[in-house]
Design an enzyme around this catalytic site. Structure first.
Site, PDB file in Angstrom:
ATOM      1  N   LEU A  11       0.874  -1.159   0.000  1.00  6.73           N
ATOM      2  CA  LEU A  11       0.000   0.000   0.000  1.00  6.73           C
ATOM      3  C   LEU A  11       0.916   1.214   0.000  1.00  6.73           C
ATOM      4  O   LEU A  11       1.622   1.476   0.984  1.00  6.73           O
ATOM      5  CB  LEU A  11      -0.908   0.001   1.234  1.00  6.73           C
ATOM      6  CG  LEU A  11      -1.882   1.178   1.327  1.00  6.73           C
ATOM      7  CD1 LEU A  11      -2.879   1.152   0.175  1.00  6.73           C
ATOM      8  CD2 LEU A  11      -2.614   1.166   2.668  1.00  6.73           C
ATOM      9  N   GLY A  37       3.635  -1.287  -5.315  1.00  5.41           N
ATOM     10  CA  GLY A  37       4.557  -2.347  -5.677  1.00  5.41           C
ATOM     11  C   GLY A  37       4.840  -2.198  -7.151  1.00  5.41           C
ATOM     12  O   GLY A  37       4.000  -1.711  -7.930  1.00  5.41           O
ATOM     13  N   GLY A  39       5.120  -4.097  -9.821  1.00  4.95           N
ATOM     14  CA  GLY A  39       4.268  -4.703 -10.838  1.00  4.95           C
ATOM     15  C   GLY A  39       2.922  -4.009 -10.972  1.00  4.95           C
ATOM     16  O   GLY A  39       2.364  -3.926 -12.073  1.00  4.95           O
ATOM     17  N   ASN A  41       2.455  -0.783 -10.431  1.00  2.00           N
ATOM     18  CA  ASN A  41       2.753   0.443 -11.167  1.00  2.00           C
ATOM     19  C   ASN A  41       2.859   0.171 -12.665  1.00  2.00           C
ATOM     20  O   ASN A  41       2.369   0.948 -13.494  1.00  2.00           O
ATOM     21  CB  ASN A  41       4.059   1.056 -10.665  1.00  2.00           C
ATOM     22  CG  ASN A  41       3.982   1.482  -9.211  1.00  2.00           C
ATOM     23  OD1 ASN A  41       2.898   1.743  -8.683  1.00  2.00           O
ATOM     24  ND2 ASN A  41       5.122   1.553  -8.561  1.00  2.00           N
ATOM     25  N   SER A 132      10.785  -6.811  -5.399  1.00  2.00           N
ATOM     26  CA  SER A 132      11.576  -7.685  -4.540  1.00  2.00           C
ATOM     27  C   SER A 132      10.761  -8.892  -4.106  1.00  2.00           C
ATOM     28  O   SER A 132       9.529  -8.884  -4.163  1.00  2.00           O
ATOM     29  CB  SER A 132      12.036  -6.914  -3.300  1.00  2.00           C
ATOM     30  OG  SER A 132      10.904  -6.462  -2.564  1.00  2.00           O
ATOM     31  N   LYS A 172      15.606  -5.832 -16.210  1.00  2.00           N
ATOM     32  CA  LYS A 172      15.768  -4.387 -16.182  1.00  2.00           C
ATOM     33  C   LYS A 172      16.296  -3.920 -14.822  1.00  2.00           C
ATOM     34  O   LYS A 172      15.578  -3.357 -13.998  1.00  2.00           O
ATOM     35  CB  LYS A 172      14.451  -3.670 -16.511  1.00  2.00           C
ATOM     36  CG  LYS A 172      14.658  -2.210 -16.877  1.00  2.00           C
ATOM     37  CD  LYS A 172      13.660  -1.283 -16.226  1.00  2.00           C
ATOM     38  CE  LYS A 172      13.741  -1.148 -14.757  1.00  2.00           C
ATOM     39  NZ  LYS A 172      14.953  -0.493 -14.242  1.00  2.00           N
ATOM     40  N   LEU A 203      19.945   4.216 -16.356  1.00  2.00           N
ATOM     41  CA  LEU A 203      21.116   5.014 -16.003  1.00  2.00           C
ATOM     42  C   LEU A 203      20.718   6.372 -15.434  1.00  2.00           C
ATOM     43  O   LEU A 203      21.494   7.326 -15.477  1.00  2.00           O
ATOM     44  CB  LEU A 203      22.005   5.208 -17.240  1.00  2.00           C
ATOM     45  CG  LEU A 203      22.497   3.935 -17.922  1.00  2.00           C
ATOM     46  CD1 LEU A 203      23.279   4.279 -19.187  1.00  2.00           C
ATOM     47  CD2 LEU A 203      23.359   3.096 -16.977  1.00  2.00           C
ATOM     48  N   GLY A 207      19.804   8.217 -19.135  1.00  2.00           N
ATOM     49  CA  GLY A 207      18.955   7.463 -20.045  1.00  2.00           C
ATOM     50  C   GLY A 207      18.998   5.970 -19.829  1.00  2.00           C
ATOM     51  O   GLY A 207      19.087   5.482 -18.702  1.00  2.00           O
ATOM     52  N   ASP A 234       9.480   1.634 -13.505  1.00  2.00           N
ATOM     53  CA  ASP A 234       8.273   0.859 -13.810  1.00  2.00           C
ATOM     54  C   ASP A 234       7.716   1.247 -15.176  1.00  2.00           C
ATOM     55  O   ASP A 234       7.181   0.401 -15.903  1.00  2.00           O
ATOM     56  CB  ASP A 234       7.223   1.088 -12.727  1.00  2.00           C
ATOM     57  CG  ASP A 234       7.727   0.708 -11.346  1.00  2.00           C
ATOM     58  OD1 ASP A 234       8.542  -0.227 -11.253  1.00  2.00           O
ATOM     59  OD2 ASP A 234       7.321   1.351 -10.367  1.00  2.00           O
TER      60      ASP A 234
END
Length: 287
Positions: A11, A37, A39, A41, A132, A172, A203, A207, A234
């Site tokens: 949350l 979290g 995923g 997003n 995570s 990623k 980065l 970018g 995300d």
């Protein structure tokens, strides 16, 4: 359909302040609380882009119920497995163009609870596993899921990243996460040490970089933007999932543009659509 699995749902509570002064009392300008979290997003961004999504994860306690209610209110389809522990909370303080994050560890998850999550994964066009692992779940859990016959995008860190990298369609990490597991600050060398099929490395203001086989592609940030950067990574994952199978230069251009547009939004999982359109038109990818 694109399925997003968030191993450690949260949350998310975001406080907006004019400035943050440690050790002082502050008057909060605005408060946002919603399901979060990484995923989740990603799913929010994908839904805004017009894609069908399904949110998977674990939810428990009052915070878990608040997560379910917010997903319903947002119109995000979900199939959350119950867990005995309380869903974690994260607090983000946005002040002066910077974000300070406080992350709870999350509930301890049993083997049976995690198995219930895995059993809920349906056939999908793309599977995103982002965030995570909660306490109690072993590091190889994501690697098993990454070996599926569809494009699987993994955004995690530590040992879980190392184990999943050779199996996933793409991973990623950001530059710091990559350096932590490979021992080198060179993102190209780090991606190859990771033995990833494709590594897209964030980065920050510099970018994105993608290392896929022998090819290396770089795309600079469209421009330096101030705001809340917590959802930028995300947004990158969402762009990769939305364009899976497209040529990498095109895919990275959209990912960099969407990440910059996400920084301009007040909360993670959102983006400035007008800025995204402008940034895409100016994106330049260098081989």
């Amino acid at each position: 359909m694109i399925v997003t699995l968030t191993p450690n749902l949260a949350l998310d509570v975001t406080y907006e302040l004019p400035e943050l002064r440690p050790g002082h009392s502050h008057r909060v300008r605005a408060v946002h609380a919603r399901a979060g979290g990484k995923g989740v997003n990603v799913a929010r961004v994908l839904r805004s882009l017009g894609h069908d999504v399904l949110v998977l994860g674990l939810a428990g306690g009052p915070a878990g119920e608040a997560v379910r209610a917010d997903l319903d209110a947002a119109g995000l389809p979900h199939d959350l497995a119950p867990c005995a522990g309380e869903t974690r909370r994260t607090v983000t303080v946005v002040a002066g163009g910077e974000a300070t994050l406080l992350r709870e560890p999350g509930p301890a998850v049993t083997a049976a609870e995690w198995a219930a999550v895995e059993a809920r994964i349906p056939d999908a066009d793309v599977l995103v596993i982002s965030g995570s692992l909660p306490p109690g779940v072993e590091a190889g859990a994501i690697a098993r899921l990454a070996a599926r016959d569809v494009p699987v995008i993994v955004d995690t860190s530590g040992e879980a990243l190392v184990k999943a990298a050779p199996h996933a369609w793409a991973v990623k990490p950001n530059a710091e996460e990559l350096a932590a597991v490979t021992g080198t600050d060179d993102p190209v060398a780090g991606a190859r040490l990771l033995r990833a099929r494709t590594a897209v490395v964030s980065l920050g203001a510099e970018g994105l970089l993608a290392v896929t086989g022998e090819e290396v592609h770089r795309v600079p940030a469209p421009r330096v933007v101030a705001g809340n950067p917590t959802g930028a990574g995300d947004a990158v994952v969402a762009a990769l999932a939305a364009g899976a199978g497209s040529p990498w230069p095109e895919l990275l251009g959209h990912a960099a543009a969407l990440a910059a547009a996400a920084v301009l939004a007040p909360v993670a999982g959102s983006y400035d659509s007008a800025a995204y359109a402008a940034f895409v038109s100016s994106a330049r990818v260098r081989p």
